[in-house]
Design a protein around this motif. Structure first.
Motif, PDB file in Angstrom:
ATOM      1  N   UNK A 151      13.823  43.539  39.393  1.00  0.00           N
ATOM      2  CA  UNK A 151      14.070  43.285  37.852  1.00  0.00           C
ATOM      3  C   UNK A 151      15.107  42.128  37.799  1.00  0.00           C
ATOM      4  N   UNK A 152      15.864  42.060  38.757  1.00  0.00           N
ATOM      5  CA  UNK A 152      16.737  40.711  38.633  1.00  0.00           C
ATOM      6  C   UNK A 152      16.011  39.384  38.621  1.00  0.00           C
ATOM      7  N   UNK A 153      14.780  39.284  39.425  1.00  0.00           N
ATOM      8  CA  UNK A 153      14.143  38.224  39.378  1.00  0.00           C
ATOM      9  C   UNK A 153      13.349  38.033  38.181  1.00  0.00           C
ATOM     10  N   UNK A 154      12.641  39.031  37.677  1.00  0.00           N
ATOM     11  CA  UNK A 154      11.826  39.149  36.382  1.00  0.00           C
ATOM     12  C   UNK A 154      12.768  38.632  35.210  1.00  0.00           C
ATOM     13  N   UNK A 206      12.832  27.730  41.686  1.00  0.00           N
ATOM     14  CA  UNK A 206      11.438  28.236  41.129  1.00  0.00           C
ATOM     15  C   UNK A 206      10.475  28.465  42.028  1.00  0.00           C
ATOM     16  N   UNK A 207      10.340  27.193  42.896  1.00  0.00           N
ATOM     17  CA  UNK A 207       8.793  27.339  43.557  1.00  0.00           C
ATOM     18  C   UNK A 207       8.780  28.128  44.536  1.00  0.00           C
ATOM     19  N   UNK A 208       9.826  28.924  45.054  1.00  0.00           N
ATOM     20  CA  UNK A 208       9.794  29.929  46.261  1.00  0.00           C
ATOM     21  C   UNK A 208       9.058  31.221  45.391  1.00  0.00           C
ATOM     22  N   UNK A 209       9.017  31.248  44.243  1.00  0.00           N
ATOM     23  CA  UNK A 209       8.541  32.260  43.408  1.00  0.00           C
ATOM     24  C   UNK A 209       6.981  32.304  43.263  1.00  0.00           C
ATOM     25  N   UNK A 210       6.318  31.189  43.658  1.00  0.00           N
ATOM     26  CA  UNK A 210       5.091  31.190  43.667  1.00  0.00           C
ATOM     27  C   UNK A 210       4.202  32.131  44.317  1.00  0.00           C
ATOM     28  N   UNK A 240       3.660  40.171  39.503  1.00  0.00           N
ATOM     29  CA  UNK A 240       2.887  39.361  38.614  1.00  0.00           C
ATOM     30  C   UNK A 240       3.627  39.060  37.266  1.00  0.00           C
ATOM     31  N   UNK A 241       4.721  39.783  36.841  1.00  0.00           N
ATOM     32  CA  UNK A 241       5.474  39.361  35.751  1.00  0.00           C
ATOM     33  C   UNK A 241       6.471  38.441  36.020  1.00  0.00           C
ATOM     34  N   UNK A 242       6.954  38.409  37.266  1.00  0.00           N
ATOM     35  CA  UNK A 242       7.930  37.325  37.720  1.00  0.00           C
ATOM     36  C   UNK A 242       7.006  35.960  37.725  1.00  0.00           C
ATOM     37  N   UNK A 243       5.951  35.795  38.422  1.00  0.00           N
ATOM     38  CA  UNK A 243       5.034  34.708  38.410  1.00  0.00           C
ATOM     39  C   UNK A 243       4.686  34.235  37.145  1.00  0.00           C
TER      40      UNK A 243
END
Length: 340
Positions: A82-85, A113-117, A122-125
């Motif tokens: 949830x924090x990342x989203x 941000x690139x580390x979240x690829x 999927x919502x975070x991406x």
């Protein structure tokens, strides 16, 4: 006689999931402190409140001055989904404002941000791709994404992502490759986009063709489009049920037919009748791309021979409401009527 009663319900218009916002100039500094809290619930509430506040450009300006981006960069690595989203959501809302985009670029948030690829959520991406999409709207943003070495990773993600994320990813790639397609051409991007051209999803077909337009601008891109036999599929798309797909397919052909191999691949795929039909499209972009592609094909003797009987159709375009189409039609007539 009346008795006092305390309701177990919260007062109306109170959201328990959001932090209580301090009054006046203390509001944003207090939220920034709460973002750095060790208590997960406090961070959740602060992010919920912040995602509302950053819709206002003045709050974005203040948040940047206070140093929110440093706090948000750290939260991108948080183990809590949830924090990342919500962090990526705040960033894509901020990136919708010009000052937000520029600050995100200046403070090297792209690397974080690139580390979240490869994030599992999927919502975070999706939020990540929305940030990149906003950034890539600026030439400097597109260059920053390309220079960060992210294009090969995004091309690879294209074959793995869910459809709603593929659409966003194609938008990002199209903007970035318009600036520099070199790194993408060293991957299997043309083969992947060729596959996407036959997708049942209208948006994916449309955006795959748009991304191929960027690929087809450099010479190497034109060669790969011919090498991987993409032109017959593009010709089929000239008759697609979606007008925008037709226009984008004609745009790729316009560049690919600059080289001789592309010209003859289009002629062998019987592109001329479909391109002539496109001259009557309601989209000026489609008419322009069709005229320019037919001009390329008229440079080949075989194409010129076929098109000589259709000069009247090109003359009718000299009265088109688009100045670009008028000019392109005049050039097309000169090429078609040219005699060695």
């Amino acid at each position: 006689m009346a008795h006092p009663r305390i309701s177990k319900y919260l007062p109306p218009n109170i959201d328990p999931t959001k932090a209580t916002i301090a009054y006046g100039h203390r509001a944003l500094p207090k939220l920034n402190e709460e973002l750095q809290s060790e208590d997960l619930k406090t961070k959740h509430k602060a992010l919920m409140a912040l995602s509302d506040l950053v819709h206002d450009p003045e709050n974005v300006f203040m948040a940047i001055r206070i140093g929110f981006l440093d706090s948000l960069k750290k939260l991108l690595y948080d183990v809590d989904d949830f924090v990342r989203i919500k962090t990526t959501e705040v960033l894509y809302i901020m990136a919708g404002h010009n000052m937000g985009r520029e600050s995100i670029l200046d403070q090297d948030v792209i690397i974080s941000l690139s580390f979240l690829l490869d994030d599992t959520n999927p919502i975070c991406r999706k939020n990540l791709f929305l940030v990149f999409k906003h950034l890539a709207n600026l030439p400097s943003g597109a260059h920053s994404i390309v220079n960060s070495g992210l294009i090969p990773s995004m091309v690879w993600k294209l074959q793995k992502e869910q459809e709603f994320n593929q659409v966003l990813l194609l938008d990002v790639l199209a903007s970035c490759l318009m600036e520099d397609a070199t790194s993408a051409l060293n991957t299997n991007v043309v083969l992947l986009l060729k596959e996407k051209l036959t997708s049942p999803n209208d948006e994916i077909r449309m955006k795959a063709a748009h991304t191929l337009t960027a690929i087809s601008i450099p010479l190497e891109g034109k060669k790969q489009i011919c090498q991987f036999n993409v032109i017959p599929i593009l010709v089929e798309l000239l008759n697609d049920k979606v007008k925008e797909v037709q226009a984008n397919a004609a745009g790729v052909l316009m560049f690919a037919t600059v080289i001789t191999e592309g010209k003859y691949a289009a002629l062998e795929s019987d592109a001329i009748p479909l391109l002539l039909n496109l001259l009557e499209s309601p989209l000026s972009k489609a008419r322009l791309n069709a005229v320019k592609t037919l001009t390329m094909l008229a440079e080949a003797p075989e194409g010129r021979k076929i098109l000589r009987s259709h000069v009247a159709l090109f003359r009718s375009l000299e009265g088109d409401n688009s100045v670009a189409v008028k000019q392109a039609a005049k050039i097309a007539i000169k090429v078609i009527e040219w005699k060695p």
